[in-house]
Design a protein around this motif. Sequence first.
Motif, short mmCIF file in Angstrom:
data_model
loop_
_atom_site.label_atom_id
_atom_site.label_comp_id
_atom_site.label_asym_id
_atom_site.label_seq_id
_atom_site.Cartn_x
_atom_site.Cartn_y
_atom_site.Cartn_z
N THR A 75 68.99 45.33 9.56
CA THR A 75 69.94 45.39 10.68
C THR A 75 70.12 46.84 11.13
O THR A 75 70.05 47.15 12.32
N ASN A 76 70.32 47.71 10.18
CA ASN A 76 70.57 49.14 10.48
C ASN A 76 69.42 49.83 11.22
O ASN A 76 69.63 50.61 12.15
N ALA A 77 68.20 49.51 10.79
CA ALA A 77 67.04 50.30 11.24
C ALA A 77 66.79 50.18 12.74
O ALA A 77 66.18 51.07 13.34
N TYR A 78 67.25 49.09 13.34
CA TYR A 78 66.97 48.87 14.76
C TYR A 78 68.12 49.30 15.68
O TYR A 78 68.08 49.03 16.87
N GLN A 79 69.12 49.95 15.12
CA GLN A 79 70.22 50.45 15.95
C GLN A 79 69.86 51.78 16.60
O GLN A 79 69.02 52.51 16.09
N ALA A 80 70.50 52.08 17.72
CA ALA A 80 70.18 53.30 18.47
C ALA A 80 70.37 54.54 17.62
O ALA A 80 71.34 54.64 16.85
N ALA A 91 67.80 58.44 17.25
CA ALA A 91 66.95 59.34 18.03
C ALA A 91 66.16 58.54 19.07
O ALA A 91 65.82 59.04 20.14
N LEU A 92 65.88 57.28 18.72
CA LEU A 92 65.20 56.37 19.65
C LEU A 92 66.19 55.30 20.10
O LEU A 92 67.08 54.90 19.34
N ASP A 93 66.03 54.80 21.32
CA ASP A 93 66.94 53.76 21.80
C ASP A 93 66.53 52.38 21.28
O ASP A 93 65.45 52.21 20.71
N VAL A 94 67.42 51.42 21.46
CA VAL A 94 67.21 50.08 20.91
C VAL A 94 65.94 49.44 21.45
O VAL A 94 65.17 48.81 20.69
N LYS A 95 65.68 49.58 22.73
CA LYS A 95 64.49 48.97 23.32
C LYS A 95 63.21 49.47 22.66
O LYS A 95 62.31 48.71 22.32
N THR A 96 63.10 50.79 22.51
CA THR A 96 61.90 51.36 21.87
C THR A 96 61.75 50.84 20.45
O THR A 96 60.66 50.45 20.02
N LYS A 97 62.87 50.80 19.72
CA LYS A 97 62.82 50.34 18.34
C LYS A 97 62.40 48.87 18.23
O LYS A 97 61.66 48.48 17.33
N GLU A 98 62.87 48.07 19.16
CA GLU A 98 62.46 46.66 19.14
C GLU A 98 60.95 46.53 19.38
O GLU A 98 60.28 45.71 18.75
N LEU A 99 60.42 47.34 20.27
CA LEU A 99 58.98 47.31 20.52
C LEU A 99 58.20 47.78 19.29
O LEU A 99 57.13 47.26 18.97
N LEU A 100 58.76 48.77 18.58
CA LEU A 100 58.11 49.23 17.34
C LEU A 100 58.09 48.11 16.30
O LEU A 100 57.07 47.87 15.64
N GLY A 101 59.21 47.40 16.17
CA GLY A 101 59.27 46.27 15.24
C GLY A 101 58.30 45.17 15.65
O GLY A 101 57.65 44.54 14.80
N LEU A 102 58.18 44.95 16.93
CA LEU A 102 57.27 43.92 17.44
C LEU A 102 55.81 44.27 17.14
O LEU A 102 55.04 43.42 16.67
N VAL A 103 55.43 45.50 17.42
CA VAL A 103 54.04 45.92 17.21
C VAL A 103 53.70 45.94 15.71
O VAL A 103 52.62 45.51 15.31
N ALA A 104 54.64 46.40 14.89
CA ALA A 104 54.42 46.37 13.44
C ALA A 104 54.19 44.92 12.98
O ALA A 104 53.28 44.64 12.20
#
Lengths: 116, 116, 116, 116, 116, 116
Positions: free
Chosen positions: B35-40, B42-55
Motif C-alpha cells: 500500500t505504502n509503495a504506490y503513494q505519491a 518523488a514520483l506521482d501516483v500515476k507514474t508509480k501505478e505504471l511502474l507497478g503495471l510494467v513490473a
Amino acid sequence: MSDLVNEFNAYREKMNERILGDDNKVIKRIFNLDTNAYQAGALDVKTKELLGLVASAVLRCDDCIKYHLETAYKAGLNRAEVVEALSIATLVGGTIVIPHLRRAYEFWDALEAQDN
Amino acid sequence: MSDLVNEFNAYREKMNERILGDDNKVIKRIFNLDTNAYQAGALDVKTKELLGLVASAVLRCDDCIKYHLETAYKAGLNRAEVVEALSIATLVGGTIVIPHLRRAYEFWDALEAQDN
Amino acid sequence: MSDLVNEFNAYREKMNERILGDDNKVIKRIFNLDTNAYQAGALDVKTKELLGLVASAVLRCDDCIKYHLETAYKAGLNRAEVVEALSIATLVGGTIVIPHLRRAYEFWDALEAQDN
Amino acid sequence: MSDLVNEFNAYREKMNERILGDDNKVIKRIFNLDTNAYQAGALDVKTKELLGLVASAVLRCDDCIKYHLETAYKAGLNRAEVVEALSIATLVGGTIVIPHLRRAYEFWDALEAQDN
Amino acid sequence: MSDLVNEFNAYREKMNERILGDDNKVIKRIFNLDTNAYQAGALDVKTKELLGLVASAVLRCDDCIKYHLETAYKAGLNRAEVVEALSIATLVGGTIVIPHLRRAYEFWDALEAQDN
Amino acid sequence: MSDLVNEFNAYREKMNERILGDDNKVIKRIFNLDTNAYQAGALDVKTKELLGLVASAVLRCDDCIKYHLETAYKAGLNRAEVVEALSIATLVGGTIVIPHLRRAYEFWDALEAQDN
C-alpha cells in the motif's frame, strides 16, 4: 572519468556493432524498436525510462539496469526519482532484486562522479 | 457491472482477509508495504501505478496486471498511456508477454464498460 | 472438432484484432516480427517451430506452447519429435515445467483428434 | 588458443568433478540426463543443440549459452544457423536477452578463433 | 470431499499416465527423480517438502504449489509451518507471489476440509 | 582467510550502508523484513536458512545463494544437508541451476577453508 561507466559502454558498443554487422533482420528490428519505444508519445521520455528501468530490475538484468540508469540520468531524472522506482521493483520482485540494487547504486554513483 | 472485474475483486478480497487473519508478521508487513509503495513521493501516483503495471507485465503475473490496471484506471490514466506502458513491457519481456497483453486488454475493456 | 483448440484460437484471434486495432507501433511491429521470425532461412520451418516451442516451454507460457504446438502440427512435425523437444525443455527448465507438459499433451491430443 | 573458451571449460570441469565427487544421487542423475538428452533420437544432434541453446538464452544463463555454443560448434552448426536460433530467443525472451546475445557473439568468435 | 483437491489430483494422474505411457526416457527419469529427491536423507521428509513448496512458490507454479501442499499436509506439517515457509517465499520472490499465496491458502483450506 | 568470502561480504556491507543511508522507507523495511523472516518461529533457523537458500538457487541469484550459504554455515548446517537442499533446487529449477551449483560449491569450500 568513471571506468565502470566507460567500460560498460565500450563493450556494449563494440558488441552491438558486431551483432548488427551480421545483418539478421529480426535482431536488427528488435534493436530498432528498442530505440523507438522510449521516445515521447502518450508518456514522456522520463516516465518511459523509469518503466524500462523497473522492467530491467525485476527481470534482474544488470546490463539492462545500467543502460537505463544512464539514459535516465541523461534524461534529467534525479536520484530520488530513480531510487523510488527501484524501491517498487524491489517490492514487486522481492529480495532477490537486492544484489542488483547494490550494483545499480554503484553505477549511479559512477554516473554522478563522471560529471564532477 | 462487469463480471470479470467483480469476480476478480471478490476473490482477491476474500482471500486477502483469509491471509491477513492468519497474522503472519512477514506477510502482513509485505501487504502493508504494498500500500505504502504506490503513494505519491518523488514520483506521482500515476507514474508509480505504471511502474507497478510494467513490473507485473514483464513478470507475467495476470492477477498483478489486473490489480494495477484497476488502480491505474482509478488514478485517471487513460488507455493510450496504459497501452504505451504495456508496449514497453512487451518489448523488454518479449513475445511471451503477448498472452498477458490479450488478457490485459480484455480487463481494461471491462473496467471501461463498468462506468458506462 | 476440438473445443480446446477452437476456443483457444477464437479468443486469441479476437483479442489480437482488438490489440492491433489500437495501432500502437511498437506492439504492431513485435506482432509482425513474430510472423517473420519463424519463416525458413538458415534454419527450416520445422526446426524454428521447435525452437519457439522449447522457448515457450521453459518460460512456462501455456498459450505460447499451445500456439507453437499448433504451428508445429501444421508444419508436419510428429508427436515423437515434439515430445523429444519438450523433454529437453523439461530437463533444462526443471520439474516446474511438468504441469505445462501435462497441458501440452492434452492440447496435442486435441490437435490430432481434430483431424480424425 | 582462446582464453575465454579455455577458462570457461577449465572452471566448468574442475567444479563438475568437485560436485560429482560428492556423490549426491539426484545431482548425479541430472548430470547423466544432461548427456543423454542431447543424443540423436527422433531429432538429430544439431537440432537438439539449438533447442538447448535457445532454452539457455531465453532463461538468460550465460554459462549454459556458452556450453551449448561450444557443443553446437563441435556438432558442425554454422554461424548463420546459430544466429537465427538466437534471434528467435531474443524475440521470445525480449530485449533483456540482448546483453546475453553480446556475450554469445563474443564466445562464438572465440570458438572460431581457436581453430585458426 | 473437496472438489478442488479431487479435480486437481484426477487431472494430474490422468495426464501423468498419458505422459509416462509415451515412454520418453528423459521425461520418465525426471519423473522418477521427482519421487526420489523428496525421500529422507541428510534432511527429513518434512524439511524437503517445505523446500519443494518454497521452490514452487518463488517460481510461481500453482500446480507445483498444490502438489507440495498436499504432500506437506500428508507428511504432517501444520498450517503455521507451511505459512511461515510461504512467508519466506513471498519475501524472496516479492509481491508477485501474493496471487499464488491466495490460491495456496484456498487449497490448504480444502485439504483440511477434506478430513472433517 | 578466503578472498572469495571476504570480498563478497565487504562489497555487500559497503553497498548496503550506501543504500540504507539513502533513507527510502520501502527499501529500509524490506531490509528489515529480511532479517526478521529468518528468525526462529514455527520453523527453526536451520530450516529457514535452507528455504532461503533453495529460493535463491531456483531464482538463480548467485549473491543470494552466497549469503544464505554463509548464514547456513554459521547456523551449523553441514555440507550434506546443504547439498541435499541444492539437489532439490536443481531438480525443480532444471539444469540451468547447474552453473550456480558450481559457484555454490566453490563458495562453501571457501567458507570451510576460512575456519581451518
